[in-house]
Design a protein around this motif. Structure first.
Motif, PDB file in Angstrom:
ATOM      1  N   HIS A  66       0.836  -1.194   0.000  1.00  0.00           N
ATOM      2  CA  HIS A  66       0.000   0.000   0.000  1.00  0.00           C
ATOM      3  C   HIS A  66       0.878   1.254   0.000  1.00  0.00           C
ATOM      4  N   GLU A  69       2.455   3.124   2.980  1.00  0.00           N
ATOM      5  CA  GLU A  69       2.742   2.268   4.138  1.00  0.00           C
ATOM      6  C   GLU A  69       4.173   1.738   4.073  1.00  0.00           C
ATOM      7  N   ARG A 111      -1.806   5.476  -0.910  1.00  0.00           N
ATOM      8  CA  ARG A 111      -1.998   4.073  -0.554  1.00  0.00           C
ATOM      9  C   ARG A 111      -2.214   3.221  -1.807  1.00  0.00           C
ATOM     10  N   HIS A 221       2.141  -3.699   6.791  1.00  0.00           N
ATOM     11  CA  HIS A 221       1.107  -2.671   6.590  1.00  0.00           C
ATOM     12  C   HIS A 221       1.035  -1.719   7.772  1.00  0.00           C
ATOM     13  N   THR A 222       0.415  -0.571   7.544  1.00  0.00           N
ATOM     14  CA  THR A 222       0.130   0.363   8.633  1.00  0.00           C
ATOM     15  C   THR A 222      -1.250   0.987   8.429  1.00  0.00           C
ATOM     16  N   GLU A 289       0.024  -5.705  10.568  1.00  0.00           N
ATOM     17  CA  GLU A 289      -0.631  -4.394  10.460  1.00  0.00           C
ATOM     18  C   GLU A 289      -0.360  -3.569  11.716  1.00  0.00           C
TER      19      GLU A 289
END
Ligand SMILES: [Zn+2]
Length: 360
Positions: A66, A69, A111, A221-222, A289
């Motif tokens: 993304h 991220e 993203r 991910h974030t 995440e």
């Protein structure tokens, strides 16, 4: 450029990653991306490999699925390379670091990719009509209005929150972020066919895995969950062997299919596609995440970004503010945040490495 933690640009992240990979003697392969960065700079997907070429097990660590991220994902890959000591990669294991799976989004602080596509909604079966998300249409004009000023932000946000009030927040999250294939300037858009990064994976996954019979994928991910917390998310149901193995390795693995995760159950994620592309390989995969800010703040940044890019002038007046808003929603420059995130990353990667080293 800092040695530890997040950098300010894709280019800085990339150069630091390449330098650290080179320093530990990794094999590096660079795959140029056809688009350019904001300043016209080159984009690429870089792959650094360490360990025996014919290893029976592979650990694949991925950043930037993304885009934006990737500031965190790249920093974690750099952290891993930087702290690598002799003997840290056990016999029989190869480690592959895929840097900037979606390099365009990373460079443009978005993203999504060059087609406004969410890469993790693009891996649907394109020989079939894409999944329907009928309720998205009713919210589309509210999520990405034509104009993004104080008034439209307030009025559209109130209407979206009214929808959440009526149908529940989980329903809103599912409709907004589950994936949609009808509004190409909208949010969480899955596209009309396999995008560049998708096609790249299909072409290269066999080479990445090589002769290995066991594969672990950790996709970084974030933007979801509590600040600094790292949730492991599985694309599989609780009774699937991959889920059960991951659960045994890591303890707390949340299935998005079973509604246990901070993520909505979504269509077209790439980890699910790896299962289909490599049917004879034992695959243990999870998205890791990391939480940043609250969900509404994250969504507001994505809406601002979508309006900016649908306007056709993504470098125009005010665009720097939007990019700053997006970056702040998906990465935190506070060193304490990166300490928390890297400690969790070490725990997850350490457990995977130990499990993959067990000879089967
Ligand atoms: Zn993500």
């Amino acid at each position: 450029m800092t040695d530890r933690g997040l950098t300010s640009t894709y280019e800085q992240s990339r150069q630091r990653f390449l330098a650290a990979a080179q320093a530990v003697g990794a094999t590096i392969a660079t795959h140029p991306h056809p688009a350019a960065g904001m300043d016209g700079g080159a984009l690429a997907l870089d792959v650094a490999t360490l360990g025996e070429p014919d290893a029976r097990a592979v650990l694949l660590i991925v950043s930037g699925t993304h885009g934006v991220e990737g500031f965190t994902g790249s920093a974690l890959q750099h952290h891993w390379l930087d702290s690598l000591g002799p003997g840290d990669i056990p016999e029989g294991l190869r480690v592959v670091l895929l840097h900037a799976f979606n390099p365009y989004g990373f460079a443009w602080v978005r993203r999504v990719n060059e087609d406004n596509v969410d890469l993790n909604r693009n891996f649907v079966d394109w020989s079939q009509p894409p999944p329907a998300n009928e309720d998205y249409g009713g919210l589309a004009h509210l999520l990405v209005p034509d104009v993004w000023d104080d008034d439209t932000q307030q009025s559209t946000t109130l209407q979206i929150l009214a929808y959440a009030e009526e149908f529940g927040f989980p329903k809103l999250q599912e409709v907004v972020s589950g994936g949609q294939y009808t509004h190409q300037t909208g949010v969480f858009y899955g596209g009309t066919g396999p995008v560049w990064s998708h096609r790249w994976l299909v072409e290269h996954i066999g080479d990445l895995v090589g002769p290995a019979t066991r594969l672990c994928v950790v996709d970084l991910h974030t933007g979801l969950g509590p600040w600094g917390h790292g949730e492991l998310i599985s694309h599989e149901a609780g009774d699937a062997p991959g889920y059960q193995r991951g659960s045994a390795w890591w303890g707390d693995l949340r299935s998005m299919l079973d509604g246990e995760s901070v993520s909505a159950n979504l269509s077209g994620d790439w980890l699910g596609a790896v299962d289909r592309l490599m049917p004879d390989v034992e695959i243990t995969a999870a998205a890791l995440e990391f939480g940043t800010v609250d969900t509404v703040t994250v969504l507001q940044s994505l809406r601002a970004d979508a309006v900016l890019h649908s306007s056709g002038d993504p470098l125009g007046p005010g665009s720097e503010d939007v990019r700053a808003q997006v970056r702040a929603a998906f990465a935190d420059d506070d060193p304490a945040w990166f300490d928390a995130v890297s400690a969790r990353f070490d725990e997850v990667i350490g457990a995977a490495t130990a499990q993959l080293a067990v000879t089967k």
